[in-house]
Design a protein around this motif. Structure first.
Motif, mmCIF file in Angstrom:
data_model
loop_
_atom_site.group_PDB
_atom_site.id
_atom_site.type_symbol
_atom_site.label_atom_id
_atom_site.label_comp_id
_atom_site.label_asym_id
_atom_site.label_seq_id
_atom_site.Cartn_x
_atom_site.Cartn_y
_atom_site.Cartn_z
ATOM 1 N N GLU A 71 44.525 46.494 23.233
ATOM 2 C CA GLU A 71 45.870 46.794 23.716
ATOM 3 C C GLU A 71 46.555 45.556 24.306
ATOM 4 O O GLU A 71 47.766 45.522 24.499
ATOM 5 C CB GLU A 71 45.805 47.918 24.755
ATOM 6 C CG GLU A 71 47.073 48.732 24.792
ATOM 7 C CD GLU A 71 46.933 49.959 25.673
ATOM 8 O OE1 GLU A 71 45.827 50.548 25.693
ATOM 9 O OE2 GLU A 71 47.914 50.302 26.347
ATOM 10 N N SER A 72 45.729 44.551 24.613
ATOM 11 C CA SER A 72 46.313 43.339 25.200
ATOM 12 C C SER A 72 45.639 42.118 24.583
ATOM 13 O O SER A 72 44.532 42.197 24.055
ATOM 14 C CB SER A 72 46.043 43.357 26.711
ATOM 15 O OG SER A 72 46.296 42.093 27.279
ATOM 16 N N LEU A 73 46.304 40.987 24.670
ATOM 17 C CA LEU A 73 45.660 39.715 24.342
ATOM 18 C C LEU A 73 44.861 39.273 25.562
ATOM 19 O O LEU A 73 45.026 39.810 26.654
ATOM 20 C CB LEU A 73 46.720 38.671 23.993
ATOM 21 C CG LEU A 73 47.570 38.982 22.764
ATOM 22 C CD1 LEU A 73 48.634 37.913 22.569
ATOM 23 C CD2 LEU A 73 46.698 39.096 21.511
ATOM 24 N N HIS A 74 43.997 38.258 25.368
ATOM 25 C CA HIS A 74 43.204 37.759 26.503
ATOM 26 C C HIS A 74 43.374 36.253 26.649
ATOM 27 O O HIS A 74 44.104 35.622 25.857
ATOM 28 C CB HIS A 74 41.735 38.148 26.339
ATOM 29 C CG HIS A 74 41.140 37.705 25.032
ATOM 30 N ND1 HIS A 74 40.938 36.384 24.716
ATOM 31 C CD2 HIS A 74 40.734 38.416 23.947
ATOM 32 C CE1 HIS A 74 40.413 36.290 23.507
ATOM 33 N NE2 HIS A 74 40.289 37.518 23.018
ATOM 34 N N LEU A 75 42.692 35.680 27.640
ATOM 35 C CA LEU A 75 42.901 34.261 27.955
ATOM 36 C C LEU A 75 42.657 33.346 26.749
ATOM 37 O O LEU A 75 43.375 32.362 26.570
ATOM 38 C CB LEU A 75 41.987 33.846 29.122
ATOM 39 C CG LEU A 75 42.309 32.485 29.734
ATOM 40 C CD1 LEU A 75 43.641 32.488 30.463
ATOM 41 C CD2 LEU A 75 41.205 32.032 30.686
ATOM 42 N N GLY A 76 41.652 33.678 25.910
ATOM 43 C CA GLY A 76 41.399 32.862 24.719
ATOM 44 C C GLY A 76 42.612 32.878 23.790
ATOM 45 O O GLY A 76 43.028 31.840 23.268
ATOM 46 N N TRP A 94 42.280 39.758 30.567
ATOM 47 C CA TRP A 94 43.437 40.294 29.840
ATOM 48 C C TRP A 94 44.735 39.684 30.349
ATOM 49 O O TRP A 94 44.865 39.372 31.535
ATOM 50 C CB TRP A 94 43.510 41.822 29.992
ATOM 51 C CG TRP A 94 42.332 42.556 29.458
ATOM 52 C CD1 TRP A 94 41.418 43.268 30.184
ATOM 53 C CD2 TRP A 94 41.924 42.660 28.089
ATOM 54 N NE1 TRP A 94 40.468 43.803 29.351
ATOM 55 C CE2 TRP A 94 40.742 43.449 28.063
ATOM 56 C CE3 TRP A 94 42.427 42.170 26.891
ATOM 57 C CZ2 TRP A 94 40.076 43.754 26.879
ATOM 58 C CZ3 TRP A 94 41.759 42.472 25.709
ATOM 59 C CH2 TRP A 94 40.608 43.256 25.715
ATOM 60 N N LEU A 95 45.717 39.585 29.440
ATOM 61 C CA LEU A 95 47.024 39.050 29.831
ATOM 62 C C LEU A 95 47.989 40.156 30.247
ATOM 63 O O LEU A 95 49.020 39.881 30.842
ATOM 64 C CB LEU A 95 47.651 38.271 28.667
ATOM 65 C CG LEU A 95 46.811 37.155 28.046
ATOM 66 C CD1 LEU A 95 47.625 36.405 26.986
ATOM 67 C CD2 LEU A 95 46.328 36.161 29.106
ATOM 68 N N SER A 96 47.650 41.403 29.898
ATOM 69 C CA SER A 96 48.550 42.496 30.269
ATOM 70 C C SER A 96 48.279 42.913 31.717
ATOM 71 O O SER A 96 47.131 43.198 32.071
ATOM 72 C CB SER A 96 48.314 43.688 29.340
ATOM 73 O OG SER A 96 48.751 44.874 29.988
ATOM 74 N N PRO A 97 49.339 42.979 32.554
ATOM 75 C CA PRO A 97 49.116 43.367 33.951
ATOM 76 C C PRO A 97 48.609 44.791 34.088
ATOM 77 O O PRO A 97 48.028 45.153 35.101
ATOM 78 C CB PRO A 97 50.493 43.190 34.603
ATOM 79 C CG PRO A 97 51.466 43.180 33.486
ATOM 80 C CD PRO A 97 50.748 42.702 32.264
ATOM 81 N N ALA A 98 48.825 45.602 33.024
ATOM 82 C CA ALA A 98 48.334 46.984 33.083
ATOM 83 C C ALA A 98 46.805 47.003 32.936
ATOM 84 O O ALA A 98 46.149 47.957 33.335
ATOM 85 C CB ALA A 98 48.979 47.810 31.970
ATOM 86 N N MET A 99 46.237 45.950 32.357
ATOM 87 C CA MET A 99 44.784 45.926 32.143
ATOM 88 C C MET A 99 44.058 45.007 33.113
ATOM 89 O O MET A 99 42.852 45.132 33.313
ATOM 90 C CB MET A 99 44.478 45.550 30.697
ATOM 91 C CG MET A 99 44.854 46.704 29.772
ATOM 92 S SD MET A 99 44.728 46.300 28.066
ATOM 93 C CE MET A 99 42.977 46.278 27.783
ATOM 94 N N LEU A 100 44.782 44.052 33.688
ATOM 95 C CA LEU A 100 44.187 43.177 34.699
ATOM 96 C C LEU A 100 45.328 42.732 35.611
ATOM 97 O O LEU A 100 46.312 42.156 35.138
ATOM 98 C CB LEU A 100 43.533 41.948 34.041
ATOM 99 C CG LEU A 100 42.726 41.057 34.970
ATOM 100 C CD1 LEU A 100 41.353 41.685 35.267
ATOM 101 C CD2 LEU A 100 42.512 39.675 34.373
#
Ligand SMILES: Nc1ncnc2c1ncn2[C@@H]1O[C@H](COP(=O)(O)OP(=O)(O)OP(=O)(O)O)[C@@H](O)[C@H]1O
Ligand SMILES: N[C@@H](Cc1ccc(O)cc1)C(=O)O
Length: 505
Positions: free
Chosen positions: A119-124, A322-328
């Motif tokens: 659902e989200s992209l991540h730091l990589g 995660w880059l999405s604030p909803a996930m992190l």
């Protein structure tokens, strides 16, 4: 982002189309001033060249290092910048250096693809956005492509096992989540940022098998396909490889051909694991269109972002960044970057921020000098990357929570800040009547923070027991109504790291 939970995936997909699929002819033909797209409800300018401006004041406040603003970046060759910052692994042709040098008269059109497998992209994945952003800052035009079609196939690159098939609802939810993330980040990096987000499902959904075999399959050499790293490794494995995943490289290859022919996109970027898929595209362009030397498609890969143990930042077992604030939350995102070891922090400042290299070099020198305050470089890294990903407001939230959650901090705690760390901190539920009037020593034990009352007393004497970040000195201290933060919870801490949240039920 929160809105995604309330609406059906069908609604999501149509809202995705309304919000993210821009009028692409504008991308091709119209002057920047007249090409507009509707994004996040507001009008966003397409493809106006922007300059990289980093506030010198911000940097010097954070580091004490006085810097000059990097005004020349818009005029520099993007390939030189990427190389200097450790963001260049391979080029399909060195000619890309010369064709990228004239962004004002002939800007490149550059794309990076992201499959919506989560659902989200991540730091990589952020590296792809950063490299796109560097192209953009240097005056080139950029496209973020969401792989709505390719995610249905599954990229075998770097994978030992076949990817699990995703159902349509999940794919649509992920597509919207990733489009939101990419748009938010590229938007927040500069108010005049302009870019295009596309979905490859738009051209794949209508593509018939016979047309695919004629237009793509006929030009692909099986020998070359089998020799790709992603295929070779899998063919050697016990599980082998499905025909579906084997064709993935042709789908990504055709995307590049499609974007090249229809939208003038002439560069594809990706992590080093994407080399095989990117060259599938440059080969296909060469074979089908036979362009003149220097006028075909170019590929560029960047190195994978690795942790200090050599594993890549990804969707690993110990949790993705995660880059999405909803996930992190921005607070936790900030904390991850703040925890980067000294041995990595300079490399990450180069790769993950837009700070002038002089600032990074100066920081490297400072780290070796005797007066260096530990974690200054980490703080700068965490601030820069959190600002890029979560905007000023997200950074403010992260700093506020970091400060408030430090035992002994003066900042008054509120329940939202405490909830911000709830996922990482053990918690328990207790009734109001059980808690009020209970001694802090007893609560330390019944909440599970400490094993025994004697341990609690000992810690208290050493000055290490905190209630809502205020040190508890008196053994006689009992919980009062006023101690319950916003009538909802309490935070008990043993030293800096051990905390427990007591929720009032
Ligand atoms: N650590 C990383 N550093 C740089 N780029 C990365 C990194 N991880 C993924 N990418 C890039 O992001 C894109 C998406 O990759 P992919 O779908 O394999 O994601 P992933 O989340 O890393 O997968 P997983 O964690 O399941 O292995 C690719 O272009 C890949 O090169
Ligand atoms: N293969 C890329 C995503 C991608 C999809 C389609 C493309 O055209 C380009 C890239 C990944 O694994 O994430």
């Amino acid at each position: 982002m929160a809105a995604t939970a309330a609406v059906s995936p069908r609604t999501l997909l149509s809202s995705f189309h309304q919000r993210f699929i821009f009028t692409v002819p504008a991308f091709l033909n119209l002057p920047a001033s007249s090409a507009r797209c509707n994004c996040r409800g507001g009008k966003v300018r397409l493809f106006s060249a922007i300059r990289c401006v980093q506030s010198a004041e911000e940097i010097s406040t954070a580091t004490g290092i006085t810097t000059s603003v990097s005004e020349e970046i818009g005029r520099r060759n993007v390939i030189d910048i990427l190389e200097e910052r450790g963001l260049l692994e391979s080029l399909t042709s060195d000619n890309l250096r010369s064709v990228s040098s004239n962004s004002e008269s002939s800007p490149l059109r550059v794309y990076c693809g992201f499959d919506p497998t989560a659902e989200s992209l991540h730091l990589g994945n952020l590296l792809g956005i950063l490299v796109l952003s560097w192209f953009h800052r240097c005056g080139h035009r950029v496209v973020a492509l969401i792989g709505g079609a390719t995610a249905r196939i599954g990229d075998p690159s770097g994978k030992i096992l076949e990817r699990p098939e995703l159902d349509v609802e999940t794919l649509e939810r992920n597509t919207l989540g990733i489009a939101n993330t990419v748009t938010r980040i590229l938007n927040s990096s500069n108010s005049t940022t302009s870019f295009v987000v596309m979905n490859n499902y738009d051209w794949w959904k209508e593509f018939k098998l016979l047309d695919f075999l004629k237009q793509v399959g006929r030009y692909a050499r099986v020998g070359t396909m089998v020799a790709k790293e992603s295929v070779k490794k899998r063919l050697e494995s016990e599980q082998g490889m499905s025909y579906t995943e084997f064709t993935y490289q042709l789908l990504q290859g055709y995307d590049f051909l499609y974007l090249f022919q229809n939208h003038g996109v002439n560069v594809q970027i990706g992590g080093s694991d994407q080399w095989g898929n990117i060259t599938a595209g440059t080969d296909l362009i060469r074979r089908t269109l036979q362009p003149k030397e220097g006028e075909g498609g170019f590929g560029l890969t960047f190195p994978l972002l690795l942790k200090s143990d050599g594993t890549k930042f990804g969707k690993s077992e110990d949790g993705a960044i995660w880059l999405s604030p909803a996930m992190l939350s921005p607070y936790k995102f900030y904390q991850h970057l703040f925890s980067v070891p000294d041995s990595d922090v300079i490399k990450f400042l180069k790769m993950l921020t837009f700070l002038d290299m002089k600032v990074v070099d100066e920081m490297e020198l400072q780290m070796q000098s005797p007066g260096y305050l530990p974690n200054t470089a980490q703080k700068l890294l965490a601030e820069e990357v959190t600002r890029f990903v979560h905007g000023e407001e997200g950074l403010r939230e992260a700093i506020k929570a970091t400060e408030a959650l430090r035992p002994g901090a003066e900042t008054k705690l509120d329940w939202k800040t405490i909830e911000g760390i709830a996922e990482d901190v053990p918690s328990c539920s207790m009734a109001y009547n059980e808690v009020v009037n209970l001694s802090v020593v007893d609560l330390s034990v019944s909440s599970g923070l400490l094993e025994s009352k004697s341990a609690a007393r000992r810690l208290m004497k050493q000055g290490g027991l905190y209630l809502n970040n205020s040190r508890v000195d008196e053994e006689s201290k009992r919980i009062e109504n006023e101690d319950i933060v916003d009538g909802k919870l309490l935070l008990l801490s043993a030293g800096k790291k051990n905390k427990v949240i007591v929720r009032i039920s």
